[in-house]
Design an enzyme around this catalytic site. Sequence first.
Site, PDB file in Angstrom:
ATOM      1  N   SER A 104      48.171  42.099  47.657  1.00 50.26           N
ATOM      2  CA  SER A 104      47.174  41.891  46.847  1.00 50.26           C
ATOM      3  C   SER A 104      46.796  40.458  47.437  1.00 50.26           C
ATOM      4  CB  SER A 104      46.934  41.750  45.651  1.00 50.26           C
ATOM      5  OG  SER A 104      46.298  41.567  44.890  1.00 50.26           O
ATOM      6  N   ASP A 248      39.551  41.542  47.673  1.00 50.62           N
ATOM      7  CA  ASP A 248      40.509  41.007  48.505  1.00 50.62           C
ATOM      8  C   ASP A 248      41.224  41.941  49.283  1.00 50.62           C
ATOM      9  OD1 ASP A 248      41.079  43.008  46.610  1.00 50.62           O
ATOM     10  OD2 ASP A 248      42.768  42.101  45.863  1.00 50.62           O
ATOM     11  N   ASP A 250      43.807  43.909  49.491  1.00 47.98           N
ATOM     12  CA  ASP A 250      43.995  45.699  49.271  1.00 47.98           C
ATOM     13  C   ASP A 250      43.089  46.070  48.719  1.00 47.98           C
ATOM     14  OD1 ASP A 250      44.482  44.216  46.982  1.00 47.98           O
ATOM     15  OD2 ASP A 250      45.466  45.517  46.203  1.00 47.98           O
TER      16      ASP A 250
END
Length: 462
Positions: A104, A248, A250
């Site tokens: 992440s 971000d 992902d």
Amino acid sequence: MTLIKSISGIRGTIGGQPGEGLTPLDIVKFSAAFGSWAVKQSGKKKIIIGRDARISGEMVSGLVVNTLIGLGIDVIDLGLSTTPTVEMAVPAEDAAGGIILTASHNPIQWNALKLLNSTGEFISGNDGAEVLKIAESNDYKFAEVLALGKLKTDDSYIDKHIDSILKLPLVDVDAVKARKFSVVVDAVNSTGGIAVPRLLKAMGVKVTELYCEPTGHFPHNPEPLPENLNHISSEMEKGKFDLGIVVDPDVDRLALIQEDGTPFGEEYTLVAVADYILSNKKGNTVSNMSSSMALRVVTEKHGCVYTSSAVGEVNVVEEMKRTNAVIGGEGNGGIIYPELHYGRDALVGIALFLTHLAKYGKSCSRLRASYPNFHISKNKIELTPEVDVDKILVEIQKQYASKKISTIDGVKIEFDQEWVHLRKSNTEPIIRIYSESESEATAEHLAKKIISDIKEIITAKA
């Protein structure tokens, strides 16, 4: 080196000794444990995997894929993908579960295995505990040679994901096209660089790409917080843009930049999208306890009911299902729109926000000014390992017993127009202290007062 084994998955820094960093041995062990659990739970022998663009992604992917094949599980590998895309692919393929290879918003040296159940949602705390138990006891059995699983690659799911978004009744592509928006995208050189421009172009938006090459070399700290967004703010000052979009690595968190280069506010991504949804469809809303009360104000303005959940996507989704919420999410820019799926999804957030902005007919900053203005102060206090954090939280509760208190997740104290939320970290001796008020100074003062109270409690017990 760091390795964090939690009920939501396994994450850590690449390299080091087994058990201390995210090494190949750790990756194999936890992939085997999850694969065994998923097959046992669902009776299916198929798992979906996808990854962000991290440099370590290909290495981690190879280990995960071949471990699952070794268990006799068929694997569909989406390759470079997004967290919400993998979440949607799991039920579409009638799979036992999914593994997303992403850390992440964590920096480049990190990677992780995010674990999904057969509905494409993050596994529950109890399920996560079961996976950890299987891993620690090596309670898995590999397949014999004629029963090995098969690998299939499928890179079509980002397009399928986008098509599903464009078909949503509250996504108005024609309205967006008519506004002829010009947008800058910062995808931090990960898979948002594939998905976000593709979505925007399908909606007739002129796109300027900033860090959209999925190389995994993050040009700045990948967490979409204001202090990390100087690049896109500078870019927007150069030209006439309507909006900046930041995701971000992902693509489950969405931050927006106003036309003047200032942040819209990550807390307000959900507020704006919820305002649009509720203008068209009445229903309940949910966010976590550390998110802005602006969502509650906007929800109640529409005559609807807001509830809060414990922090964590699994908890938000559970509360959304319980209350049959039409929109929910987290104040970190996470939009959960159940009409598409139960998972944070920056792509559906972008489509809904652009539709809202198009129909609003004015600038992004004018839209932001239409919402109540709250300020959140985010702090933490680091403690020595011998300090009993739970006892401190109990003492704080006693001190503020005259106020409205919730203990669903740590301790949340509500004042007239302010709140303070204290939560202990699961992985280190830290208490996180979030406070919110209409005044930035008051929010800061509240946080400092609580930190002072904690220090007094510690001193008194010493």
